[in-house]
Enzyme design. Structure first.
Site, PDB file in Angstrom:
ATOM      1  N   ASN A 133      30.856  48.597 -37.929  1.00 28.92           N
ATOM      2  CA  ASN A 133      32.108  47.899 -38.239  1.00 28.92           C
ATOM      3  C   ASN A 133      32.224  47.504 -39.708  1.00 28.92           C
ATOM      4  O   ASN A 133      33.336  47.343 -40.224  1.00 28.92           O
ATOM      5  CB  ASN A 133      32.267  46.654 -37.357  1.00 28.92           C
ATOM      6  CG  ASN A 133      33.043  46.975 -36.093  1.00 28.92           C
ATOM      7  OD1 ASN A 133      33.778  47.971 -36.038  1.00 28.92           O
ATOM      8  ND2 ASN A 133      32.892  46.149 -35.067  1.00 28.92           N
ATOM      9  N   PHE A 391      26.765  47.162 -30.447  1.00 25.99           N
ATOM     10  CA  PHE A 391      26.048  47.292 -31.718  1.00 25.99           C
ATOM     11  C   PHE A 391      26.992  47.403 -32.911  1.00 25.99           C
ATOM     12  O   PHE A 391      26.668  48.052 -33.924  1.00 25.99           O
ATOM     13  CB  PHE A 391      25.071  48.487 -31.676  1.00 25.99           C
ATOM     14  CG  PHE A 391      24.457  48.666 -30.318  1.00 25.99           C
ATOM     15  CD1 PHE A 391      23.706  47.640 -29.766  1.00 25.99           C
ATOM     16  CD2 PHE A 391      24.686  49.806 -29.573  1.00 25.99           C
ATOM     17  CE1 PHE A 391      23.170  47.765 -28.483  1.00 25.99           C
ATOM     18  CE2 PHE A 391      24.159  49.934 -28.295  1.00 25.99           C
ATOM     19  CZ  PHE A 391      23.396  48.917 -27.753  1.00 25.99           C
ATOM     20  N   CYS A 392      28.177  46.785 -32.778  1.00 25.46           N
ATOM     21  CA  CYS A 392      29.159  46.807 -33.872  1.00 25.46           C
ATOM     22  C   CYS A 392      29.519  48.240 -34.264  1.00 25.46           C
ATOM     23  O   CYS A 392      29.841  48.484 -35.433  1.00 25.46           O
ATOM     24  CB  CYS A 392      28.661  46.019 -35.075  1.00 25.46           C
ATOM     25  SG  CYS A 392      28.546  44.272 -34.717  1.00 25.46           S
ATOM     26  N   ASN A 393      29.431  49.158 -33.320  1.00 29.06           N
ATOM     27  CA  ASN A 393      29.810  50.547 -33.597  1.00 29.06           C
ATOM     28  C   ASN A 393      30.751  50.992 -32.481  1.00 29.06           C
ATOM     29  O   ASN A 393      30.357  51.768 -31.601  1.00 29.06           O
ATOM     30  CB  ASN A 393      28.554  51.423 -33.665  1.00 29.06           C
ATOM     31  CG  ASN A 393      28.864  52.835 -34.148  1.00 29.06           C
ATOM     32  OD1 ASN A 393      29.969  53.349 -33.936  1.00 29.06           O
ATOM     33  ND2 ASN A 393      27.906  53.468 -34.778  1.00 29.06           N
TER      34      ASN A 393
END
Ligand SMILES: Cc1ncc(COP(=O)(O)O)c(C=O)c1O
Length: 486
Positions: A133, A391-393
């Site tokens: 992100n 995982f902020c993805n």
């Protein structure tokens, strides 16, 4: 024959990494002393005890003051910071061709590029769908300045970049404009290594290239004399655990002039006036380092780099590759009594062009998803540190689970704060998809016992039915649990 004997027979090259077993005992002894299984190296690596000792010695030996002055304590800080900067440039074989800007972390480095890149109407931002992100966020700077934004899609199930689609997207840039292409050298979601040849492919076609190397450099060599992106972002705690507050943006010297800082701050100007409402930015790294650097922490970067240099990054890479291959084979072979697989892996099933980050979900004998929040809790009870969520993805997660824009809309239609169980329920009605997963990752202090403990933990779910946990309120965009009512 023990499990380790069988492993050692299958991976004879593992023996060449034996030095890491010695270090596990001498430098990372707290793991075994506390019977901890650390499997979150993509979250952050672990520090060697000697790094901290050496740093403490350094702090005790000198008097350090705020840099940006000529007094002796200030000059000592400057000397140490510049020594660390030189060590960073040397480590990445970048001296003479790159400028190293110290930042608080990789996100800070990525933001520096986003806010200073000359996006404009007619220019383009191209992002791989697989991005953290902190790279996705650059699109907000691009959007505000009227640039076109594209995402290069991923293939399933390997979650690699779709080459023909990427090729078409790279072809549309007008080389006269300011175009930025950003991708991770290694995915923090799937462990996929995206080809570094894309750097040159992008540059040849009129793009400045931003390489997010945060998840790549902890277990791989990055030689910037061979691969030369315009911008590279790293976080040092991901490489060697300590210090935690320092990252770096490496800028190709011939790309420096294209960045236009949107403001100035203490430390970044050669001259500024109030009456004249004018400022002259400092050249090179000084123009990017806002305010006071972490001048006590930064010297520890040189210590960490020396530590990794002594071990040899190739030794770490070999060990991580052997353990990754073994884990992949063992996890994919796990089956319930009725023969159904227990684990669904997201990303490549072999070690070809992938690193030691493994993301998966567990399923019950009827093919129902086991809630990963509960899995994390149970792992914690066994002192296993793994990570769950997205995982902020979000892009890699959406591709992995086949989540579509419509799915997202259906989820958000449930209300402002989406609860994970509710979102998962919605997804069950839309083909049984998940949102989020379990991630284990390997690094410098990993050993066979860690990998074995995780496989044994996973095998413990054989023939168990889907677990339930209390209501967890989950914000998909930020990957954060807002409220855990369990
Ligand atoms: C690939 C990648 N990029 C960027 C980041 C952001 O790093 P930081 O949180 O240190 O800024 C991470 C962190 O997990 C990452 O894995």
């Amino acid at each position: 024959m023990t499990a380790f004997d069988r492993f050692a027979e299958r991976y004879p090259e593992y023996a060449s990494t034996r030095e890491l077993d010695r270090l596990r005992a001498t430098e990372y002894g707290r793991l075994d002393a506390q019977r901890q299984v650390y499997l979150d190296y993509t979250g952050g690596s672990l520090h060697a005890d000697s790094q901290v000792r050496e740093h403490a010695r350094l702090l005790g030996e000198h008097v350090y003051g705020n840099p940006h002055s000529a007094n002796p304590s200030s000059a000592e800080s400057t000397r140490r910071v510049e020594r660390a900067r030189a060590a960073v440039l040397a480590y990445f074989n970048a001296a003479g061709n790159y400028t190293a800007v110290f930042t608080p972390n990789a996100s800070g480095a990525l933001k520096l590029v986003g806010e200073a890149f000359p996006f404009a109407a007619g220019s383009r931002l191209l992002l791989s769908a697989d991005n953290h992100n902190s790279v996705n966020g650059i699109r907000e700077f691009a959007r505000a300045k009227g640039a076109a934004i594209d995402y290069a899609p991923l293939t399933v199930p390997e979650l690699r970049l779709d080459d023909p689609a990427l090729d078409r997207l790279l072809a549309v840039a007008d080389p006269a404009g300011a175009n930025l292409f950003a991708f991770p050298a290694q995915s923090n979601f799937s462990g996929v290594r995206h080809p570094l040849a894309l750097v040159e492919a992008g540059r040849r076609r009129g793009w400045r290239v931003l390489l997010d190397a945060a998840a790549f450099v902890p277990t791989n060599r990055l030689d910037l004399a061979t691969v030369a992106p315009d911008f590279v972002a790293v976080s040092f705690y991901k490489m060697f655990g300590y210090p935690t507050g320092v990252g770096c943006l490496l800028i190709r010297n011939d790309a420096l002039a294209c960045l236009h800082r949107p403001w100035f701050a203490g430390g970044t100007v050669n001259f500024a006036t109030v009456q004249g409402r004018h400022h002259v930015l400092s050249p090179r790294e000084a123009g990017f380092e806002d305010g006071t650097l972490d001048y006590l922490g930064i010297p520890a970067v040189a210590i960490g780099l020396a530590h990794i240099g002594r071990i040899g990054i190739e030794t770490i890479a070999t060990r991580v590759r052997c353990l990754t291959e073994w884990l992949l084979a063992e996890l994919l072979a796990l089956a319930h009594g009725n023969g159904r697989p227990m684990v669904r892996l997201y990303g490549p099933a072999t070690s070809t062009m992938r690193g030691g980050t493994l993301t998966m979900n567990f399923y019950d004998p009827d093919g129902r998803l086991l809630d990963y929040r509960r899995i994390e809790e149970l792992a914690g009870e066994q002192r296993i540190s793994l990570r769950t969520g997205c995982f902020c993805n979000p892009g890699a997660g959406e591709a992995a689970e086949g989540l579509t824009e419509d799915d997202m809309r259906a989820g958000f239609a449930q209300g402002a704060a989406i609860s994970l169980p509710r979102f998962l329920e919605v997804m069950q009605h839309r083909g049984g998809k998940s949102a989020g997963a379990i991630r284990v990752s390997l690094g410098v202090a990993s050993n066979f016992a860690d990998a074995l403990r995780f496989v044994q933990f996973a095998a413990g779910f054989r023939d168990q039915t889907a677990l339930t946990i209390g209501t967890v309120t989950f914000d998909i965009e930020s990957c954060r649990v807002i409220r855990d009512g369990s």
